[in-house]
Design a protein around this motif. Structure first.
Motif, PDB file in Angstrom:
ATOM      1  N   GLU A  29      -8.049  18.700   3.939  1.00  0.00           N
ATOM      2  CA  GLU A  29      -6.594  18.703   4.041  1.00  0.00           C
ATOM      3  C   GLU A  29      -6.022  17.372   3.563  1.00  0.00           C
ATOM      4  O   GLU A  29      -6.348  16.315   4.104  1.00  0.00           O
ATOM      5  CB  GLU A  29      -6.176  18.939   5.501  1.00  0.00           C
ATOM      6  N   PRO A  30      -5.153  17.417   2.521  1.00  0.00           N
ATOM      7  CA  PRO A  30      -4.547  16.166   2.065  1.00  0.00           C
ATOM      8  C   PRO A  30      -3.458  15.705   3.033  1.00  0.00           C
ATOM      9  O   PRO A  30      -2.807  16.513   3.693  1.00  0.00           O
ATOM     10  CB  PRO A  30      -3.956  16.526   0.704  1.00  0.00           C
ATOM     11  N   ALA A  31      -3.282  14.398   3.108  1.00  0.00           N
ATOM     12  CA  ALA A  31      -2.248  13.825   3.958  1.00  0.00           C
ATOM     13  C   ALA A  31      -0.870  14.238   3.456  1.00  0.00           C
ATOM     14  O   ALA A  31      -0.694  14.568   2.281  1.00  0.00           O
ATOM     15  CB  ALA A  31      -2.378  12.310   3.956  1.00  0.00           C
ATOM     16  N   GLN A  32       0.080  14.191   4.368  1.00  0.00           N
ATOM     17  CA  GLN A  32       1.464  14.527   4.015  1.00  0.00           C
ATOM     18  C   GLN A  32       2.414  13.669   4.852  1.00  0.00           C
ATOM     19  O   GLN A  32       1.995  13.041   5.824  1.00  0.00           O
ATOM     20  CB  GLN A  32       1.720  16.006   4.214  1.00  0.00           C
ATOM     21  N   PRO A  33       3.693  13.621   4.471  1.00  0.00           N
ATOM     22  CA  PRO A  33       4.649  12.793   5.210  1.00  0.00           C
ATOM     23  C   PRO A  33       4.600  13.077   6.716  1.00  0.00           C
ATOM     24  O   PRO A  33       4.466  14.214   7.148  1.00  0.00           O
ATOM     25  CB  PRO A  33       5.999  13.197   4.615  1.00  0.00           C
ATOM     26  N   GLY A  34       4.665  12.000   7.481  1.00  0.00           N
ATOM     27  CA  GLY A  34       4.628  12.099   8.943  1.00  0.00           C
ATOM     28  C   GLY A  34       3.254  11.953   9.554  1.00  0.00           C
ATOM     29  O   GLY A  34       3.128  11.809  10.763  1.00  0.00           O
ATOM     30  N   ASP A  35       2.206  11.967   8.728  1.00  0.00           N
ATOM     31  CA  ASP A  35       0.834  11.861   9.241  1.00  0.00           C
ATOM     32  C   ASP A  35       0.479  10.419   9.582  1.00  0.00           C
ATOM     33  O   ASP A  35       0.826   9.487   8.850  1.00  0.00           O
ATOM     34  CB  ASP A  35      -0.183  12.361   8.207  1.00  0.00           C
ATOM     35  N   LEU A  36      -0.234  10.258  10.680  1.00  0.00           N
ATOM     36  CA  LEU A  36      -0.885   8.999  11.013  1.00  0.00           C
ATOM     37  C   LEU A  36      -2.314   9.136  10.507  1.00  0.00           C
ATOM     38  O   LEU A  36      -3.043  10.041  10.925  1.00  0.00           O
ATOM     39  CB  LEU A  36      -0.861   8.729  12.520  1.00  0.00           C
ATOM     40  N   LEU A  37      -2.715   8.256   9.605  1.00  0.00           N
ATOM     41  CA  LEU A  37      -3.973   8.404   8.888  1.00  0.00           C
ATOM     42  C   LEU A  37      -5.038   7.449   9.398  1.00  0.00           C
ATOM     43  O   LEU A  37      -4.748   6.321   9.772  1.00  0.00           O
ATOM     44  CB  LEU A  37      -3.752   8.134   7.401  1.00  0.00           C
ATOM     45  N   VAL A  38      -6.272   7.904   9.381  1.00  0.00           N
ATOM     46  CA  VAL A  38      -7.412   7.062   9.690  1.00  0.00           C
ATOM     47  C   VAL A  38      -7.656   6.164   8.484  1.00  0.00           C
ATOM     48  O   VAL A  38      -7.711   6.622   7.349  1.00  0.00           O
ATOM     49  CB  VAL A  38      -8.671   7.912   9.983  1.00  0.00           C
ATOM     50  N   LEU A  39      -7.800   4.875   8.740  1.00  0.00           N
ATOM     51  CA  LEU A  39      -8.098   3.895   7.696  1.00  0.00           C
ATOM     52  C   LEU A  39      -9.425   3.256   8.065  1.00  0.00           C
ATOM     53  O   LEU A  39      -9.496   2.309   8.833  1.00  0.00           O
ATOM     54  CB  LEU A  39      -6.989   2.846   7.630  1.00  0.00           C
ATOM     55  N   ASP A  40     -10.509   3.830   7.548  1.00  0.00           N
ATOM     56  CA  ASP A  40     -11.859   3.404   7.905  1.00  0.00           C
ATOM     57  C   ASP A  40     -12.493   2.735   6.698  1.00  0.00           C
ATOM     58  O   ASP A  40     -12.727   3.373   5.682  1.00  0.00           O
ATOM     59  CB  ASP A  40     -12.676   4.611   8.350  1.00  0.00           C
ATOM     60  N   LEU A  99     -14.404   7.451  15.944  1.00  0.00           N
ATOM     61  CA  LEU A  99     -13.412   6.416  15.722  1.00  0.00           C
ATOM     62  C   LEU A  99     -13.892   5.208  16.504  1.00  0.00           C
ATOM     63  O   LEU A  99     -14.298   5.306  17.643  1.00  0.00           O
ATOM     64  CB  LEU A  99     -12.028   6.873  16.203  1.00  0.00           C
ATOM     65  N   SER A 100     -13.893   4.070  15.861  1.00  0.00           N
ATOM     66  CA  SER A 100     -14.464   2.886  16.476  1.00  0.00           C
ATOM     67  C   SER A 100     -13.514   1.707  16.289  1.00  0.00           C
ATOM     68  O   SER A 100     -12.478   1.847  15.652  1.00  0.00           O
ATOM     69  CB  SER A 100     -15.812   2.591  15.819  1.00  0.00           C
ATOM     70  N   PRO A 101     -13.861   0.528  16.792  1.00  0.00           N
ATOM     71  CA  PRO A 101     -12.991  -0.637  16.598  1.00  0.00           C
ATOM     72  C   PRO A 101     -12.757  -0.984  15.130  1.00  0.00           C
ATOM     73  O   PRO A 101     -11.774  -1.617  14.806  1.00  0.00           O
ATOM     74  CB  PRO A 101     -13.753  -1.765  17.302  1.00  0.00           C
ATOM     75  N   GLU A 102     -13.658  -0.584  14.225  1.00  0.00           N
ATOM     76  CA  GLU A 102     -13.451  -0.850  12.800  1.00  0.00           C
ATOM     77  C   GLU A 102     -12.429   0.104  12.188  1.00  0.00           C
ATOM     78  O   GLU A 102     -12.051  -0.043  11.049  1.00  0.00           O
ATOM     79  CB  GLU A 102     -14.768  -0.693  12.012  1.00  0.00           C
ATOM     80  N   THR A 103     -11.998   1.090  12.929  1.00  0.00           N
ATOM     81  CA  THR A 103     -11.109   2.115  12.426  1.00  0.00           C
ATOM     82  C   THR A 103      -9.689   1.827  12.890  1.00  0.00           C
ATOM     83  O   THR A 103      -9.455   1.541  14.052  1.00  0.00           O
ATOM     84  CB  THR A 103     -11.542   3.502  12.942  1.00  0.00           C
ATOM     85  N   ALA A 104      -8.746   1.912  11.956  1.00  0.00           N
ATOM     86  CA  ALA A 104      -7.337   1.698  12.274  1.00  0.00           C
ATOM     87  C   ALA A 104      -6.540   2.903  11.804  1.00  0.00           C
ATOM     88  O   ALA A 104      -7.051   3.757  11.091  1.00  0.00           O
ATOM     89  CB  ALA A 104      -6.845   0.427  11.593  1.00  0.00           C
ATOM     90  N   GLY A 105      -5.297   2.954  12.220  1.00  0.00           N
ATOM     91  CA  GLY A 105      -4.415   4.028  11.780  1.00  0.00           C
ATOM     92  C   GLY A 105      -3.231   3.460  11.022  1.00  0.00           C
ATOM     93  O   GLY A 105      -2.741   2.375  11.335  1.00  0.00           O
ATOM     94  N   VAL A 106      -2.795   4.170   9.988  1.00  0.00           N
ATOM     95  CA  VAL A 106      -1.612   3.802   9.213  1.00  0.00           C
ATOM     96  C   VAL A 106      -0.767   5.049   9.011  1.00  0.00           C
ATOM     97  O   VAL A 106      -1.286   6.166   8.967  1.00  0.00           O
ATOM     98  CB  VAL A 106      -1.978   3.191   7.837  1.00  0.00           C
ATOM     99  N   TRP A 107       0.533   4.850   8.886  1.00  0.00           N
ATOM    100  CA  TRP A 107       1.430   5.972   8.633  1.00  0.00           C
ATOM    101  C   TRP A 107       1.457   6.288   7.146  1.00  0.00           C
ATOM    102  O   TRP A 107       1.385   5.399   6.302  1.00  0.00           O
ATOM    103  CB  TRP A 107       2.841   5.665   9.122  1.00  0.00           C
ATOM    104  N   TYR A 108       1.577   7.550   6.840  1.00  0.00           N
ATOM    105  CA  TYR A 108       1.723   8.024   5.466  1.00  0.00           C
ATOM    106  C   TYR A 108       2.917   7.321   4.824  1.00  0.00           C
ATOM    107  O   TYR A 108       3.944   7.122   5.465  1.00  0.00           O
ATOM    108  CB  TYR A 108       1.975   9.540   5.507  1.00  0.00           C
ATOM    109  N   GLY A 109       2.787   6.950   3.566  1.00  0.00           N
ATOM    110  CA  GLY A 109       3.900   6.354   2.836  1.00  0.00           C
ATOM    111  C   GLY A 109       3.631   4.909   2.487  1.00  0.00           C
ATOM    112  O   GLY A 109       2.500   4.481   2.344  1.00  0.00           O
ATOM    113  N   PHE A 110       4.715   4.137   2.365  1.00  0.00           N
ATOM    114  CA  PHE A 110       4.641   2.745   1.952  1.00  0.00           C
ATOM    115  C   PHE A 110       4.440   1.838   3.163  1.00  0.00           C
ATOM    116  O   PHE A 110       5.123   1.977   4.176  1.00  0.00           O
ATOM    117  CB  PHE A 110       5.927   2.334   1.229  1.00  0.00           C
ATOM    118  N   HIS A 170       0.857  -1.189   0.000  1.00  0.00           N
ATOM    119  CA  HIS A 170       0.000   0.000   0.000  1.00  0.00           C
ATOM    120  C   HIS A 170       0.887   1.230   0.000  1.00  0.00           C
ATOM    121  O   HIS A 170       1.882   1.288   0.720  1.00  0.00           O
ATOM    122  CB  HIS A 170      -0.888   0.034   1.249  1.00  0.00           C
ATOM    123  N   TYR A 171       0.495   2.199  -0.803  1.00  0.00           N
ATOM    124  CA  TYR A 171       1.153   3.504  -0.808  1.00  0.00           C
ATOM    125  C   TYR A 171       0.100   4.522  -0.423  1.00  0.00           C
ATOM    126  O   TYR A 171      -0.814   4.800  -1.201  1.00  0.00           O
ATOM    127  CB  TYR A 171       1.710   3.825  -2.197  1.00  0.00           C
TER     128      TYR A 171
END
Length: 180
Positions: A142-153, A164-175, A23-24
């Protein structure tokens, strides 16, 4: 975690004989284009697309919620010197060369799938992506940028409650390689 907007270029093969779950997470289409070009320059990845039916999609997340998924297969053309152009109607559906034929399996000097797997054709392979044909929406807010922890819903947009619920996770910007 902020609910920023971003693209997820997703390239994967379900577990089995091959594994890939790359994933990117990017804040611009220019970054996605560069990432996809790098992935498609690798013969092994072309093998996964042609032989293994790898998934290749661009997911659009608006404010952390997936709003759209675009299958990128129909927008790809693989040109390999000495072979007909290969296009796709979807995952596992290459057109222009039949990777399942007896002739493909019985080639003494290496079948096309073998040669792709070994990376032996990278110098004579060109992959084009019809970006003009891909209807990728602009990111909202606001678009994501390097260093952001992103919501992955992954919940459907019509199930939005803002929490934010148990179905929601976080991923770091990038690869991110979820198979690693």
């Amino acid at each position: 975690m902020d609910r920023k907007s971003y693209y997820d270029l997703r390239f994967g093969v379900s577990p089995g004989g091959a594994r890939k779950d790359a994933h990117y997470f990017r804040g611009s289409l220019d970054e996605v284009k560069a990432d996809l070009a790098a992935e498609l320059a690798d013969g092994m990845n072309l093998y996964l697309l042609c032989w293994y039916g790898a998934e290749l999609a661009l997911d659009v997340y608006q404010h952390g919620r997936r709003t759209r998924s675009i299958d990128l297969h129909p927008f790809l053309t693989i040109d390999i010197d000495g072979y007909p152009p290969i296009t796709f109607t979807g995952p596992g559906a290459p057109v222009g060369y039949d990777f399942g034929t007896d002739e493909e399996q019985g080639v003494d000097d290496g079948s096309l799938s073998d040669l792709l797997f070994m990376g032996a054709l990278e110098a004579v392979t060109r992959v084009t992506v019809d970006w003009a044909g891909i209807d990728a929406p602009a990111l909202l807010g606001e678009p994501a940028q390097p260093g952001d922890l992103l919501v992955l819903d992954e919940r459907p947009i019509d199930d939005a409650n803002g929490d934010l619920s148990p179905e929601t996770a976080g991923v770091w910007y990038g690869f991110v390689d979820f198979e690693a």
